[in-house]
Write a protein that holds these residues in place. Structure first.
Motif, mmCIF file in Angstrom:
data_model
loop_
_atom_site.group_PDB
_atom_site.id
_atom_site.type_symbol
_atom_site.label_atom_id
_atom_site.label_comp_id
_atom_site.label_asym_id
_atom_site.label_seq_id
_atom_site.Cartn_x
_atom_site.Cartn_y
_atom_site.Cartn_z
ATOM 1 N N PRO A 137 39.068 41.844 30.606
ATOM 2 C CA PRO A 137 38.307 42.011 31.853
ATOM 3 C C PRO A 137 36.848 42.383 31.582
ATOM 4 O O PRO A 137 36.559 43.171 30.698
ATOM 5 C CB PRO A 137 39.032 43.152 32.572
ATOM 6 C CG PRO A 137 39.809 43.856 31.501
ATOM 7 C CD PRO A 137 40.123 42.852 30.445
ATOM 8 N N THR A 141 35.031 41.417 36.729
ATOM 9 C CA THR A 141 36.448 41.124 37.003
ATOM 10 C C THR A 141 36.960 41.999 38.155
ATOM 11 O O THR A 141 36.586 43.165 38.263
ATOM 12 C CB THR A 141 37.279 41.412 35.736
ATOM 13 O OG1 THR A 141 36.732 40.660 34.658
ATOM 14 C CG2 THR A 141 38.740 41.028 35.918
ATOM 15 N N GLU A 142 37.840 41.433 38.980
ATOM 16 C CA GLU A 142 38.450 42.218 40.061
ATOM 17 C C GLU A 142 39.263 43.361 39.449
ATOM 18 O O GLU A 142 39.870 43.187 38.383
ATOM 19 C CB GLU A 142 39.421 41.409 40.929
ATOM 20 C CG GLU A 142 39.123 40.012 41.287
ATOM 21 C CD GLU A 142 39.327 38.994 40.190
ATOM 22 O OE1 GLU A 142 38.549 39.010 39.219
ATOM 23 O OE2 GLU A 142 40.246 38.164 40.313
ATOM 24 N N ASP A 144 42.120 44.514 40.075
ATOM 25 C CA ASP A 144 43.570 44.367 39.931
ATOM 26 C C ASP A 144 43.975 43.165 39.072
ATOM 27 O O ASP A 144 45.143 42.799 39.016
ATOM 28 C CB ASP A 144 44.231 44.263 41.321
ATOM 29 C CG ASP A 144 43.691 43.085 42.116
ATOM 30 O OD1 ASP A 144 42.728 42.437 41.647
ATOM 31 O OD2 ASP A 144 44.220 42.812 43.213
ATOM 32 N N TRP A 145 43.012 42.566 38.378
ATOM 33 C CA TRP A 145 43.358 41.413 37.520
ATOM 34 C C TRP A 145 44.058 41.910 36.262
ATOM 35 O O TRP A 145 43.538 42.741 35.526
ATOM 36 C CB TRP A 145 42.104 40.614 37.154
ATOM 37 C CG TRP A 145 42.439 39.369 36.362
ATOM 38 C CD1 TRP A 145 43.088 38.268 36.812
ATOM 39 C CD2 TRP A 145 42.167 39.146 34.966
ATOM 40 N NE1 TRP A 145 43.242 37.346 35.798
ATOM 41 C CE2 TRP A 145 42.691 37.861 34.648
ATOM 42 C CE3 TRP A 145 41.553 39.883 33.963
ATOM 43 C CZ2 TRP A 145 42.595 37.312 33.377
ATOM 44 C CZ3 TRP A 145 41.453 39.338 32.684
ATOM 45 C CH2 TRP A 145 41.977 38.056 32.406
ATOM 46 N N GLN A 146 45.253 41.378 36.030
ATOM 47 C CA GLN A 146 46.067 41.881 34.935
ATOM 48 C C GLN A 146 45.821 41.102 33.648
ATOM 49 O O GLN A 146 45.724 39.882 33.656
ATOM 50 C CB GLN A 146 47.541 41.819 35.323
ATOM 51 C CG GLN A 146 47.825 42.765 36.485
ATOM 52 C CD GLN A 146 49.224 42.628 37.046
ATOM 53 O OE1 GLN A 146 49.976 41.747 36.667
ATOM 54 N NE2 GLN A 146 49.563 43.521 37.965
ATOM 55 N N SER A 147 45.684 41.844 32.573
ATOM 56 C CA SER A 147 45.412 41.228 31.274
ATOM 57 C C SER A 147 46.090 42.074 30.207
ATOM 58 O O SER A 147 46.581 43.156 30.487
ATOM 59 C CB SER A 147 43.904 41.179 31.035
ATOM 60 O OG SER A 147 43.374 42.490 31.051
ATOM 61 N N GLU A 152 47.754 46.670 34.121
ATOM 62 C CA GLU A 152 47.840 46.947 35.563
ATOM 63 C C GLU A 152 46.514 46.665 36.261
ATOM 64 O O GLU A 152 46.294 47.086 37.387
ATOM 65 C CB GLU A 152 48.217 48.421 35.800
ATOM 66 C CG GLU A 152 49.455 48.911 35.053
ATOM 67 C CD GLU A 152 50.728 48.189 35.507
ATOM 68 O OE1 GLU A 152 50.815 47.859 36.719
ATOM 69 O OE2 GLU A 152 51.602 47.930 34.662
ATOM 70 N N GLY A 153 45.609 46.018 35.570
ATOM 71 C CA GLY A 153 44.258 45.858 36.105
ATOM 72 C C GLY A 153 43.419 47.043 35.668
ATOM 73 O O GLY A 153 43.947 48.057 35.219
ATOM 74 N N THR A 154 42.093 46.897 35.786
ATOM 75 C CA THR A 154 41.222 47.982 35.315
ATOM 76 C C THR A 154 41.120 49.109 36.339
ATOM 77 O O THR A 154 40.847 50.251 35.997
ATOM 78 C CB THR A 154 39.787 47.474 35.066
ATOM 79 O OG1 THR A 154 39.265 46.971 36.300
ATOM 80 C CG2 THR A 154 39.766 46.385 34.024
#
Lengths: 276, 580
Positions: A137, A141-142, A144-147, A152-154
């Protein structure tokens, strides 16, 4: 706005013989095309272009344009470009890079490049992800974008490049879309022609790590924003936009920083100052 | 007044006081007065970490021959007050031979000073200041010290005028009257200067930092970018108003990361470029220094070293960024590291450094330090030198499109195209690249470019500039190796021993990288080797040993900053080492 009198130049005249490393379908190809088209329209001699980039997928662009390029270290392209412009005001200095390069590791230089307002064009290819390091991210980046790095997203709000550029003193602030070739080329032309620091923030999909961004080709609106030099109005447009509007959000005639020099002194003058 | 062995005719003076008391101004006036009277002098300044309001002190050493180091102790110390004096007890050694004059309208004489056995003279400067409107105690102090030295009043008044020129006539008149009154305040004594021989030729009043800046101007630097840091800021402050009238400019960077990248950008644009910093800023610049090496863009980085690590000792000197300057970069990054030996040498070595960067198209690091940079001396004018080291530039030709920026040539230096030249378009790259500059991670390209970057730096003939040799190095039995600001005291120690019949000689390196290993080896072969440096861990000695330039049996006198590594200490160490 674009005079195309006389012999037409083709965008190919600005392409080097180095083949891009970008993934098939990468939005950056469209940016390369738009940039070379803009340069062709402006008929800037190749050798009068300084294209300075940092590190990341998009920063590779300096190798693909036939000009004087500099592919430097991560995040510092704006500083290197400022140094080049300081000593060579005759050059058209274009700085390019991605969202991580410009807004994260290079964030401080971004702020100060805006407030310094040198006559530079800054092209940011924003795909809201670190592509070269395979999908982490970035500041845009949004939350809640999962990576892999943030399962869980940032949970961290996004960086607002246009708003920050406005607050920091940039005199030309635009957003473009990789999917709108002609519109993007025109924005880049306007940015290069503008006297002062010009930010062109381009939404360009990362087809590999953010395939869902391909939807941008449809969701990004054609240029509808008209330039204003009213900061309040510009702020309202920037903060009122859902991020899919394109055009010049702000363009003002602000003092441009360009160091001047004379040749009135000699080395003997300086040596004399030390004499006793 | 005692006379030291180091200089046949020298006298040392120190002045201390609370911040704002004018101790430093008094020192500057005395230094300039001495110059006006035809003498030489050297001044170091000390201050607490406070910005304003902290105590400060100057230590001066005067002589009728060139002098560039402090004396062992103060012959005359003037205390404008005793505020925080204990902080300087190490830097201002007082002995029973010293004469301490102090203004008794503030604190009483500290026991630590009384116990030195120094001769004590009290004056009440408050009464004097009250009787003379607009006057300040430091001007009376200057008058008193000048009288004790036997310094002609005219030389002082002239210096006063030069230094207070911009402050207006009223201030100058009050100050000059105060100097006059101070001059007549104490009884007449035999003054040291009566025995001295003044010179009449033009000399320079210059700090090490100013000297570096002048060297850069002489070398044709046209662009400097920097971020403020103690003790390097004065280099760029000197350059800023001058460079813009000399065909160049200075840019204030947002941080050191920007400063070095701006300098690289300026150099890429065709102008000799530099930055100046100190330890913490130098650490920040390291990544981009590697970029200058990889992309083969000439750039000079001056590091005016202070004590570290971290914020360390921001206002005080140490030679401990050596390892970082040599080996700080990731990957294999051949470059040049040079270090000036004294103030005059700062002019010459900086000029050389710029020339080397330009000619070799690489990074040159110049290591100065706080002591060298912020000391001020009256020196003989430094003659201009010609190094004939220029950047090899690609000629402008019509229709040429076969330019190979990183082509391998016999001297490994390929002509650099300057933006605007249609024949030479290329992309400078920090990525490993082919001869044309195209990014490549192929083993063969990496090896080829590694060799190219190494060869151009190592095969270059650096001539005689690489080191300074003193006292019959070829026939000696003991070689003392040193570098940087430690040079003067080491030379004094070696000189005394040599003149006492000890078979000792000095080798002071100016070129630290690439190390002239074979030359050092040849000079040190079969001899006892002693390394003198201002560090705790002995970085310089480890480096010389590691490179095989000196044997493992070499001894090292390594002392951390900020205290001066004195000539007595060095002499004693050499003596002891030789007696074994």
């Amino acid at each position: 706005m674009i005079e195309t009198a006389g012999e037409k130049l083709s965008p190919e005249a600005y392409l080097s013989d180095v083949r891009p490393v970008w993934c098939p379908g990468c939005g950056h190809y469209f940016v390369l095309r738009a940039l070379t088209q803009a340069l062709a329209w402006l008929k800037i001699p190749n050798e009068q272009i300084g294209l300075v980039t940092g590190i990341g997928c998009s920063s590779r662009i300096s190798a693909y344009v036939d000009a004087y390029g500099f592919h430097g270290v991560h995040g510092r392209a704006l500083a290197l470009g400022a140094g080049l412009k300081a000593v060579r005001p005759d050059m058209n200095v274009i700085v390019a890079g991605g969202d991580g390069d410009g807004y994260s590791i290079g964030g401080n230089h971004f702020l100060h490049a805006c407030r310094r307002n040198m006559d530079l064009t800054y092209i940011v290819m924003d795909n809201e992800v670190y592509g070269m390091t395979k999908g982490q991210p970035s500041p845009t980046t949004e939350p809640d974008w999962q990576s892999k790095l943030a399962p869980e997203g940032t949970g961290i709000r996004r960086f607002n490049p246009l708003g920050i550029a406005l607050a920091s003193g940039a005199s030309f602030i635009a957003r473009g879309s990789a999917g709108d070739q002609k519109g993007l080329s025109r924005l880049i032309v306007e940015a290069i022609e503008h006297k002062g620091f010009s930010l062109v923030e381009i939404k360009t999909p990362c087809v590999t790590f953010r395939p869902e961004e391909k939807a941008w080709y449809k969701s990004m609106r054609k240029i509808a924003i008209e330039p204003t030099d009213d900061m309040i109005l510009a702020a309202q447009r920037i903060h009122g936009s859902d991020g899919f509007d394109t055009g010049i959000f702000y363009q003002a005639d602000l003092p441009v920083f360009q160091p001047h020099f004379t040749e009135e002194k000699s080395i003997e003058d300086f040596e004399k100052e030390f004499e006793v | 007044m005692q006379s030291h062995n180091i200089q046949d005719r020298s006298v040392s003076v120190s002045v201390s006081g609370a911040g704002g008391s004018g101790a430093v101004t008094a020192g500057l006036i005395l230094l300039k007065s001495m110059a006006n009277a035809g003498y030489y002098g050297y001044m170091t300044r000390f201050s607490g970490p406070q910005i304003r309001g902290g105590e400060s002190a100057v230590v001066l050493n005067f002589s009728d021959s060139p002098v560039e180091r402090s004396a062992r102790s103060s012959d005359i110390h003037f205390a404008l007050d005793w505020h925080g004096f204990e902080r300087f007890s190490d830097e201002i050694p007082l002995t029973s031979q010293s004469c301490v004059i102090f203004d008794n309208s503030h604190d009483a004489l500290p026991d630590s000073v009384a116990s030195t056995g120094a001769k004590i003279i009290e004056v009440n400067l408050k009464d004097q200041v009250d009787q003379l409107e607009g006057s300040r105690a430091n001007a009376f102090a200057v008058g008193i010290v000048a009288f004790r030295l036997g310094l002609p009043l005219n030389a002082v008044l002239e210096a006063l005028e030069q230094i207070l020129e911009k402050k207006g006539e009223e201030i100058f008149l009050a100050a000059s009257e105060a100097v006059r009154r101070g001059y007549g305040l104490l009884e007449k004594k035999a003054a040291p200067l009566e025995q001295w021989k003044p010179v009449s030729h033009t000399r320079w009043n210059m700090s090490g930092n100013e000297a570096c800046a002048l060297g850069a101007l002489r070398a044709g630097v046209k662009f400097a970018a920097a971020y403020p840091i103690t003790p390097a800021s004065d280099i760029v402050e000197y350059l800023a108003p001058r460079l813009e009238k000399y065909g160049g400019n200075v840019m204030i960077a947002e941080d050191e990361l920007a400063a070095i990248n701006m300098a690289i950008g300026g150099s890429f644009g065709g102008k000799p470029s530099m930055t100046a910093t100190s330890g913490p800023g130098f650490s920040l610049m390291i990544e981009a220094m590697g970029l200058a090496i990889a992309s083969e863009v000439p750039v000079l980085v001056i590091n005016v070293m202070r004590g570290g690590p971290s914020t360390g000792l921001p206002t005080k000197s140490e030679q401990t960024d050596l390892n970082q300057a040599l080996f700080g970069m990731h990957g294999e990054a051949p470059h040049v590291v040079v270090a000036p030996l004294n103030i005059a040498d700062c002019v010459v070595t900086t000029q050389w450094a710029v020339g080397l960067a330009e000619h070799l198209q690489t990074l040159v690091v110049l290591l100065s330090d706080q002591r060298l940079g912020q000391s001020r001396a009256i020196i003989d004018a430094v003659p201009s030198k010609t190094f004939d080291l220029k950047r090899k530039i690609l000629e402008e030709k019509e229709g040429q499109r076969s330019y190979l920026r990183y082509a391998v040539s016999p001297d490994s230096i390929s002509p650099m195209a300057i933006p605007g030249n249609a024949a030479g378009r290329y992309t400078a790259d920090g990525l490993e690249h082919t001869v044309s500059g195209k990014p490549s991670s192929m083993a063969s390209d990496h090896l080829q470019q590694l060799k190219k970057r190494e060869a151009k730096v190592t095969r270059f003939d650096y001539g005689k500039m690489w080191a300074e040799a003193c006292f019959h190095l070829e026939s000696t039995k003991i070689v003392v190796l040193t570098w940087g600001s430690v040079y003067h005291n080491t030379k004094a120690a070696v000189s005394e021993l040599y003149h006492d019949g000890c078979p000792v000689a000095l080798l002071a390196l100016r070129l630290l990288m690439p190390l002239q290993t074979e030359a050092i080896k040849a000079l040190c072969k079969g001899k006892k080797v002693i390394v003198v440096e201002q560090s705790y861990s002995g970085q310089f000695c480890h480096y010389l040993k590691g490179q095989g330039a000196i044997d493992a049996s070499a001894l090292t006198l390594a002392k951390p900053g900020p205290l001066v590594l004195g000539s007595d200490e060095i002499k004693a160490f050499i003596k002891e080492a030789t007696n074994d």
